[in-house]
Design a protein around this motif. Sequence first.
Motif, PDB file in Angstrom:
ATOM      1  N   ILE A 111       6.019   2.991   6.106  1.00 12.20           N
ATOM      2  CA  ILE A 111       6.249   2.230   4.873  1.00 12.20           C
ATOM      3  C   ILE A 111       5.833   3.074   3.659  1.00 12.20           C
ATOM      4  CG2 ILE A 111       5.567   0.193   3.545  1.00 12.20           C
ATOM      5  CD1 ILE A 111       5.306  -1.308   6.215  1.00 12.20           C
ATOM      6  N   PHE A 112       4.708   3.778   3.796  1.00 10.94           N
ATOM      7  CA  PHE A 112       4.236   4.627   2.697  1.00 10.94           C
ATOM      8  C   PHE A 112       5.285   5.695   2.357  1.00 10.94           C
ATOM      9  CE2 PHE A 112       1.880   8.268   0.997  1.00 10.94           C
ATOM     10  CZ  PHE A 112       1.184   7.662  -0.037  1.00 10.94           C
ATOM     11  N   GLU A 113       5.876   6.274   3.406  1.00 14.10           N
ATOM     12  CA  GLU A 113       6.914   7.295   3.181  1.00 14.10           C
ATOM     13  C   GLU A 113       8.142   6.679   2.510  1.00 14.10           C
ATOM     14  OE1 GLU A 113       7.652   9.038   6.979  1.00 14.10           O
ATOM     15  OE2 GLU A 113       5.705  10.061   7.029  1.00 14.10           O
ATOM     16  N   PHE A 114       8.514   5.463   2.943  1.00  6.27           N
ATOM     17  CA  PHE A 114       9.636   4.752   2.335  1.00  6.27           C
ATOM     18  C   PHE A 114       9.375   4.574   0.837  1.00  6.27           C
ATOM     19  CE2 PHE A 114      11.268   0.550   0.997  1.00  6.27           C
ATOM     20  CZ  PHE A 114      12.616   0.689   1.255  1.00  6.27           C
ATOM     21  N   GLN A 115       8.188   4.060   0.490  1.00  2.00           N
ATOM     22  CA  GLN A 115       7.830   3.843  -0.912  1.00  2.00           C
ATOM     23  C   GLN A 115       7.906   5.146  -1.706  1.00  2.00           C
ATOM     24  OE1 GLN A 115       4.509   0.352   0.005  1.00  2.00           O
ATOM     25  NE2 GLN A 115       3.843   2.307  -0.756  1.00  2.00           N
ATOM     26  N   THR A 116       7.397   6.213  -1.091  1.00  2.00           N
ATOM     27  CA  THR A 116       7.345   7.510  -1.772  1.00  2.00           C
ATOM     28  C   THR A 116       8.753   8.022  -2.064  1.00  2.00           C
ATOM     29  OG1 THR A 116       5.304   7.981  -0.582  1.00  2.00           O
ATOM     30  CG2 THR A 116       6.408   9.855  -1.616  1.00  2.00           C
ATOM     31  N   MET A 117       9.623   7.935  -1.053  1.00  2.00           N
ATOM     32  CA  MET A 117      10.995   8.444  -1.254  1.00  2.00           C
ATOM     33  C   MET A 117      11.750   7.586  -2.264  1.00  2.00           C
ATOM     34  SD  MET A 117      12.213   9.993   2.407  1.00  2.00           S
ATOM     35  CE  MET A 117      11.495   8.838   3.541  1.00  2.00           C
ATOM     36  N   ILE A 118      11.520   6.264  -2.236  1.00  2.00           N
ATOM     37  CA  ILE A 118      12.165   5.385  -3.218  1.00  2.00           C
ATOM     38  C   ILE A 118      11.725   5.781  -4.636  1.00  2.00           C
ATOM     39  CG2 ILE A 118      12.289   3.004  -4.085  1.00  2.00           C
ATOM     40  CD1 ILE A 118      13.956   3.383  -1.544  1.00  2.00           C
ATOM     41  N   CYS A 119      10.438   6.099  -4.796  1.00  2.00           N
ATOM     42  CA  CYS A 119       9.944   6.523  -6.112  1.00  2.00           C
ATOM     43  C   CYS A 119      10.639   7.815  -6.553  1.00  2.00           C
ATOM     44  CB  CYS A 119       8.437   6.734  -6.087  1.00  2.00           C
ATOM     45  SG  CYS A 119       7.520   5.209  -6.083  1.00  2.00           S
ATOM     46  N   GLU A 120      10.742   8.768  -5.633  1.00  2.00           N
ATOM     47  CA  GLU A 120      11.382  10.036  -5.977  1.00  2.00           C
ATOM     48  C   GLU A 120      12.839   9.822  -6.377  1.00  2.00           C
ATOM     49  OE1 GLU A 120      10.729  12.598  -2.629  1.00  2.00           O
ATOM     50  OE2 GLU A 120       8.635  12.967  -3.184  1.00  2.00           O
ATOM     51  N   LEU A 121      13.504   8.927  -5.684  1.00  2.00           N
ATOM     52  CA  LEU A 121      14.927   8.678  -5.955  1.00  2.00           C
ATOM     53  C   LEU A 121      15.158   7.938  -7.255  1.00  2.00           C
ATOM     54  CD1 LEU A 121      16.448   7.523  -2.566  1.00  2.00           C
ATOM     55  CD2 LEU A 121      17.304   9.371  -3.986  1.00  2.00           C
ATOM     56  N   THR A 122      14.297   6.959  -7.537  1.00  2.00           N
ATOM     57  CA  THR A 122      14.541   6.093  -8.695  1.00  2.00           C
ATOM     58  C   THR A 122      13.851   6.583  -9.953  1.00  2.00           C
ATOM     59  OG1 THR A 122      12.636   4.731  -8.075  1.00  2.00           O
ATOM     60  CG2 THR A 122      14.805   3.991  -7.292  1.00  2.00           C
ATOM     61  N   GLY A 123      12.929   7.549  -9.822  1.00  2.00           N
ATOM     62  CA  GLY A 123      12.197   8.025 -10.982  1.00  2.00           C
ATOM     63  C   GLY A 123      11.097   7.069 -11.409  1.00  2.00           C
ATOM     64  N   MET A 124      10.733   6.136 -10.533  1.00  2.00           N
ATOM     65  CA  MET A 124       9.658   5.194 -10.846  1.00  2.00           C
ATOM     66  C   MET A 124       8.338   5.701 -10.246  1.00  2.00           C
ATOM     67  SD  MET A 124      10.871   2.548 -12.620  1.00  2.00           S
ATOM     68  CE  MET A 124      11.893   3.666 -13.568  1.00  2.00           C
ATOM     69  N   GLU A 125       7.229   5.044 -10.615  1.00  2.00           N
ATOM     70  CA  GLU A 125       5.919   5.517 -10.161  1.00  2.00           C
ATOM     71  C   GLU A 125       5.383   4.776  -8.938  1.00  2.00           C
ATOM     72  OE1 GLU A 125       4.580   6.886 -14.645  1.00  2.00           O
ATOM     73  OE2 GLU A 125       3.997   4.923 -13.883  1.00  2.00           O
ATOM     74  N   VAL A 126       5.792   3.521  -8.777  1.00  2.00           N
ATOM     75  CA  VAL A 126       5.381   2.773  -7.578  1.00  2.00           C
ATOM     76  C   VAL A 126       6.585   1.997  -7.041  1.00  2.00           C
ATOM     77  CG1 VAL A 126       2.917   2.463  -8.049  1.00  2.00           C
ATOM     78  CG2 VAL A 126       4.540   0.843  -9.013  1.00  2.00           C
ATOM     79  N   ALA A 127       6.622   1.841  -5.716  1.00  2.00           N
ATOM     80  CA  ALA A 127       7.673   1.027  -5.092  1.00  2.00           C
ATOM     81  C   ALA A 127       6.987   0.151  -4.063  1.00  2.00           C
ATOM     82  CB  ALA A 127       8.720   1.909  -4.420  1.00  2.00           C
ATOM     83  N   ASN A 128       7.529  -1.029  -3.816  1.00  2.00           N
ATOM     84  CA  ASN A 128       6.905  -1.884  -2.813  1.00  2.00           C
ATOM     85  C   ASN A 128       7.470  -1.583  -1.427  1.00  2.00           C
ATOM     86  OD1 ASN A 128       9.328  -3.237  -2.744  1.00  2.00           O
ATOM     87  ND2 ASN A 128       8.515  -5.220  -3.359  1.00  2.00           N
ATOM     88  N   ALA A 129       6.974  -2.335  -0.444  1.00  2.00           N
ATOM     89  CA  ALA A 129       7.305  -2.043   0.953  1.00  2.00           C
ATOM     90  C   ALA A 129       8.674  -2.566   1.354  1.00  2.00           C
ATOM     91  CB  ALA A 129       6.238  -2.641   1.863  1.00  2.00           C
ATOM     92  N   SER A 130       9.427  -3.128   0.413  1.00  2.00           N
ATOM     93  CA  SER A 130      10.781  -3.674   0.553  1.00  2.00           C
ATOM     94  C   SER A 130      10.785  -5.181   0.345  1.00  2.00           C
ATOM     95  CB  SER A 130      11.467  -3.341   1.890  1.00  2.00           C
ATOM     96  OG  SER A 130      10.893  -4.078   2.939  1.00  2.00           O
ATOM     97  N   MET A 131      11.958  -5.660  -0.093  1.00  2.00           N
ATOM     98  CA  MET A 131      12.188  -7.086  -0.317  1.00  2.00           C
ATOM     99  C   MET A 131      13.278  -7.514   0.661  1.00  2.00           C
ATOM    100  SD  MET A 131      10.282  -7.457  -3.102  1.00  2.00           S
ATOM    101  CE  MET A 131      10.807  -9.020  -3.750  1.00  2.00           C
TER     102      MET A 131
END
Lengths: 440, 127
Positions: A111-131
């Motif tokens: 989940i941590f890796e998912f959040q990290t890659m989502i941040c890299e892709l979207t240019g945001m600083e934090v991402a949640n574990a999914s909705m």
Amino acid sequence: MRYLPNSQADRELMLREIGVKSVDDLFAPIPPEYCLNRNLNIPLQWSEAEVYDWFRARSAENGTEYSMFLGAGAYNHYRPVVIDSLISRGEFFTAYTPYQPEIAQGTLQSIFEFQTMICELTGMEVANASMYDGSTGAAEAVMMAVRLTGRNSAIVARSVHPEYREVIRTYAKHQGMPISEAAFAGNGRVDLAALDRAITDDTACVLIQSPNFFGTIEDVAALADLVHKRGALLVVSIAEAVSLGIVRPPVEADIVSMEAQSFGIPLSYGGPYAGVIATKEKFVRQVPGRLVGETRDRNGKRGFVLTLSTREQHIRREKATSNICTNQALIALMANIFMTVYGREGLKDLAKQNLAKTAYAVEQFGKKAKVLFSGAPRFNEFVVQTSEESYAISHRLADKKIIGGFPLIKFYPELGNASVWCCTELNTREQIDIAAGEVK
Amino acid sequence: MAYPADFKYTKEHEWLKIEGNTGTIGITDHAQNSLGDIVFVELPKVGAELASGKSFGTVESVKAVSELYAPVSGTVAEVNEALGTAPEKVNTDPHSAWLIKITLKDASEVNGLLSAADYEKFIAEEQ
């Protein structure tokens, strides 16, 4: 845990242990007039083979042997075979909520890796574990903006997925949150002047989609400027995640809500999918759902834990920031593996293939019908206006094992006989030629 | 830690210091000690109206988010912005690290609060 049926002897032993004679004795406190006294009105059980056959037949209805030009929020991309092999590992497949970090490091790390890659892709600083999915993610983002700004209403662009807009209205209805819509201009983008007039001192956020429902890429920077000047937040919804391989990430947004289905999640009749919320770190305490953080144990070793869960429903239900109390861990893991398999360069290549296929299709369709919204860049979808009803085209194509575009008449009657078509890396030039040949 | 004798206290573990018509509000040493490491404090905006006994914000520690309750009614006059970047001050010096200052609405409400001695007795009974 054993999943074995209880024998008669097991049942008798349990009843004896409790001190009753029969199962009926357990229900004795219920007055007889409230008891059903017959079987439930449901079909009798099937054998495993019958269930398997039934599902195989349903699965065939997904039209796997058809070629597909239908997008509109659910995209037909290639799924690397490694995804299903890896998610089928028992550790991932059976794991539930990773509340106990000591035994859930694998799940937490994924989940941590998912959040990290989502941040890299979207240019945001934090991402949640999914909705749950992109639409509920968008609705949660709107509610998050309301909490952050202390304002109560929201503006949703009319070029946002119509069903996402319905979900947002459903969420907002009983919270007394007025939702208004912003029109699109002749190039398919949000009409900036109309939006500027629509924003009030009570507007918590403006929600747009990019690429939008017509495949048009919005000018996120210009929209952010306009929205921020009025003290509101900009929420960017992304339904086609593959676009992030080539489209500049919406870094000016305050909240990004995304649907990750394009990343290796099968179409499956429309779900389960995985939504995402990503945002700036300063907004982290209003993020719905759960977050996994990195930490160190007492020996200084790297580890992962659920963090900031003090606002989650299981701990502080009446004050929770959202009624979401879990996440789509297994589905998010599919997206996680997809992102890992493709990597930065692979995702860029994939996006380029989608662009090239779409450019070719637009050219072919444009020879026989009118392609709308040509004045702005687009990702893998485009709107074609035809002289006949789009359903007629779809029916002819169905006979050729081709699924046509999405008719817009239901949601955008002002566009007449228009439909939105989608090309991904899975559409061949030959199929595009056949489809374009039926359009008039 | 001794509880300052010139403060008033609530059973929800807030302290109130009165100077003229202004009340300064914080949480007690007992409260910070029970909560553990405080990582975030959510406070109202200046100008907000507080009602006695009603929640006006939250204090978040590593293990829980707890409501803050107004000891008396009033209008928020000042917010301790320094806690935004240094919430741990509530742990290290709870009786100096105030949260908000309010303009009292009805000074007689103060009479219903606990004295330092009453509060110490109250927490002794609670444990």
